[in-house]
Design a protein around this motif. Sequence first.
Motif, mmCIF file in Angstrom:
data_model
loop_
_atom_site.group_PDB
_atom_site.id
_atom_site.type_symbol
_atom_site.label_atom_id
_atom_site.label_comp_id
_atom_site.label_asym_id
_atom_site.label_seq_id
_atom_site.Cartn_x
_atom_site.Cartn_y
_atom_site.Cartn_z
ATOM 1 N N TRP A 380 4.403 -47.626 40.737
ATOM 2 C CA TRP A 380 5.744 -47.155 41.071
ATOM 3 C C TRP A 380 6.564 -47.203 39.794
ATOM 4 O O TRP A 380 6.733 -48.266 39.196
ATOM 5 N N ARG A 381 7.028 -46.052 39.359
ATOM 6 C CA ARG A 381 7.737 -45.972 38.085
ATOM 7 C C ARG A 381 9.222 -46.289 38.269
ATOM 8 O O ARG A 381 9.795 -45.911 39.272
ATOM 9 N N TYR A 382 9.877 -46.954 37.285
ATOM 10 C CA TYR A 382 9.294 -47.499 36.068
ATOM 11 C C TYR A 382 9.598 -48.985 36.054
ATOM 12 O O TYR A 382 10.763 -49.380 36.139
ATOM 13 N N PHE A 383 8.559 -49.814 35.943
ATOM 14 C CA PHE A 383 8.812 -51.261 35.906
ATOM 15 C C PHE A 383 9.599 -51.624 34.648
ATOM 16 O O PHE A 383 10.302 -52.636 34.607
ATOM 17 N N GLN A 384 9.528 -50.768 33.614
ATOM 18 C CA GLN A 384 10.250 -51.050 32.367
ATOM 19 C C GLN A 384 11.762 -50.869 32.513
ATOM 20 O O GLN A 384 12.522 -51.236 31.621
ATOM 21 N N ASP A 385 12.201 -50.303 33.635
ATOM 22 C CA ASP A 385 13.642 -50.121 33.856
ATOM 23 C C ASP A 385 14.265 -51.259 34.657
ATOM 24 O O ASP A 385 15.424 -51.159 35.056
ATOM 25 N N GLY A 386 13.500 -52.297 34.924
ATOM 26 C CA GLY A 386 14.089 -53.465 35.558
ATOM 27 C C GLY A 386 13.695 -53.709 36.993
ATOM 28 O O GLY A 386 14.055 -54.750 37.561
ATOM 29 N N ILE A 387 12.984 -52.782 37.631
ATOM 30 C CA ILE A 387 12.504 -53.088 38.979
ATOM 31 C C ILE A 387 11.393 -54.137 38.862
ATOM 32 O O ILE A 387 10.605 -54.125 37.918
ATOM 33 N N THR A 388 11.341 -55.050 39.791
ATOM 34 C CA THR A 388 10.400 -56.171 39.675
ATOM 35 C C THR A 388 9.666 -56.415 40.979
ATOM 36 O O THR A 388 10.205 -56.225 42.071
ATOM 37 N N ARG A 389 8.411 -56.845 40.836
ATOM 38 C CA ARG A 389 7.657 -57.358 41.977
ATOM 39 C C ARG A 389 8.024 -58.816 42.161
ATOM 40 O O ARG A 389 7.997 -59.600 41.221
ATOM 41 N N VAL A 390 8.348 -59.175 43.382
ATOM 42 C CA VAL A 390 8.720 -60.559 43.688
ATOM 43 C C VAL A 390 7.601 -61.182 44.510
ATOM 44 O O VAL A 390 7.191 -60.636 45.538
ATOM 45 N N HIS A 391 7.118 -62.333 44.037
ATOM 46 C CA HIS A 391 6.058 -63.035 44.770
ATOM 47 C C HIS A 391 6.685 -64.035 45.729
ATOM 48 O O HIS A 391 7.320 -65.002 45.318
ATOM 49 N N SER A 392 6.511 -63.773 47.011
ATOM 50 C CA SER A 392 7.054 -64.673 48.031
ATOM 51 C C SER A 392 6.286 -64.461 49.338
ATOM 52 O O SER A 392 6.687 -63.646 50.180
ATOM 53 N N PRO A 393 5.171 -65.159 49.505
ATOM 54 C CA PRO A 393 4.391 -65.010 50.749
ATOM 55 C C PRO A 393 5.211 -65.299 51.997
ATOM 56 O O PRO A 393 4.955 -64.725 53.063
ATOM 57 N N GLU A 394 6.224 -66.161 51.861
ATOM 58 C CA GLU A 394 7.034 -66.519 53.029
ATOM 59 C C GLU A 394 7.989 -65.393 53.421
ATOM 60 O O GLU A 394 8.315 -65.216 54.600
ATOM 61 N N GLN A 395 8.436 -64.603 52.434
ATOM 62 C CA GLN A 395 9.438 -63.581 52.722
ATOM 63 C C GLN A 395 8.872 -62.173 52.848
ATOM 64 O O GLN A 395 9.477 -61.317 53.491
ATOM 65 N N SER A 396 7.733 -61.907 52.206
ATOM 66 C CA SER A 396 7.182 -60.561 52.247
ATOM 67 C C SER A 396 6.708 -60.214 53.657
ATOM 68 O O SER A 396 5.953 -60.975 54.268
ATOM 69 N N PRO A 397 7.121 -59.070 54.196
ATOM 70 C CA PRO A 397 6.665 -58.690 55.534
ATOM 71 C C PRO A 397 5.273 -58.068 55.542
ATOM 72 O O PRO A 397 4.719 -57.815 56.613
ATOM 73 N N ALA A 398 4.709 -57.826 54.360
ATOM 74 C CA ALA A 398 3.388 -57.194 54.286
ATOM 75 C C ALA A 398 2.639 -57.731 53.074
ATOM 76 O O ALA A 398 2.636 -57.125 52.016
ATOM 77 N N GLY A 399 2.018 -58.883 53.213
ATOM 78 C CA GLY A 399 1.292 -59.477 52.105
ATOM 79 C C GLY A 399 2.087 -60.591 51.450
ATOM 80 O O GLY A 399 2.783 -61.366 52.119
#
Length: 534
Positions: A380-399
Amino acid sequence: MKLFSFALAIRLVLFGIYSLAILPGQVQTTSAAEPAPAAVHYTGRWDFSDKTTPWCAWQGSSFQTSFRGTGLKAAIRSDREDYLRVIVDGDQRSTRKIKLEPGRRRYQLVANLTTGLHCVEVVKETYGGESRMYLERLSVTDGKLVPTQRPERRLKIQFYGDSNLAGHSLEHEKNNGGLEFTGCHFTCAGITARMLDAEYQNVSVGGARILGRANSVLSFYDKLDFYHDEPKWQFTKFPVDICVVNIGANNVGQSDKTSIINDYLTLLSAIRQAHPHAHIVVMNGFGWDRDEPANYTQEVVNKLADKNMSRVVFPWLFNEWHGCEYDHAGMARVLCDHLSTINPDWKPVREMDVVDGYGKDGDVANGSFEQVAPLGGFGWRYFQDGITRVHSPEQSPAGEWFLRIPEGSETHQPNPAHSAQRCTFHFQLRSADKGQATIRVEFRDQQYRNEIKDSAKDFKIQAGAQWLEHSVSVQSPAPTGDQSHDVWQIILRIIANEGTIDIDNVKLTSPNEKRDPAASTGANIPSVRKLKIK
């Protein structure tokens, strides 16, 4: 620290894999039918005319060694700046790049390993200009090299191509052509080879055309070094099972269709002589230019009437002129799918080690954001523009992961599409700021930068603090009577208008056209537009 000098011994093993075979203080001898264990194994186009210092030039060339100890250094001489990638104990997820400086230097390849037996592979990632890499000496920290048998691979594959296969901008989503963003290990060539358990060579050059200039595949396919006519590569050293020719993009706008077809015929005839028993695949991207070679490469294959030749096309979803790692993973999947239809024994035996940036079965790619490519991108473009993947098994509704989009930012993903098609996107949104998102759906025609007039649809959604499911549905434009102006691509954009937006579990449902089987067999196909990734 034990030193290994390459002046001690050299032996050449068949099939283009070269091994330096030593035991401490002596040279081991063995029969030709039973190759000796070797301290170093080589793949790619290497030259051993100077038995003290083997050299290579092409990207993708590599050497591999095993040792007992905690670290490994190499004395390497390079004519100019280049990059290496170091893989320890087969771990493709934790590789590292090393910058080569001009001249002779000692490089710490690995350090601080646990004491024990380790295997290190070093890949020449770049071919940065008129430069050769000379391997002079290896030294082990707290141990010694351990001679091993040459790794046996199922297949041998030759790749010829231009800047995309050469890995230009491989590690940058926005087409930055700097050498530091170039690579080979995670190109379509490298990923395909690992999926198929194959040895490979990647003889590709930026700006290359089919023929008719110094920088053409016909001018360099038989070279050990692009910049020198001699020595020539001896094809008998690496008798390949598969030869992939991904060339033609740089001919568009320079020649007409008839001339380009004739150029293909000349080149492919020469390649057939070099690889008499290989299955040759003519591979091109479609969906980037109205005059692209994918429109007629099947015609080229038909003219040659070669029963051991086929063509395959992959969707051009790069957004820019070069694909990054996850685009190459998508290309590799398309190629592997194709090869498995040519020979059932050529099915992948390993999962790809880079996230696939191409949607599958009419869906988006990595819609739950669980995977990431080595460069940091995730399809998913562009991670270089500041969008981030957040790791949170407790909060993610899918994974375990979800995507966070700061206010004023957006993310998007292109996928193949067709005319008169009902497309529905499903997703979950939330915003701690109770912000607002715009979901924008766009359509492009064969000229990939050309948005079809008045086709985009915007949907504004007010997000709450809790995850809520949403869906938007659109109808793609009707056929125009000119395939090049019909729908080729759909783009989903998620824009954070107000506040920070979190999104997860993105899916696309649409009627899924099956790929025309003629595209895999080499038979005539009525239209490239009927191809669709499985």
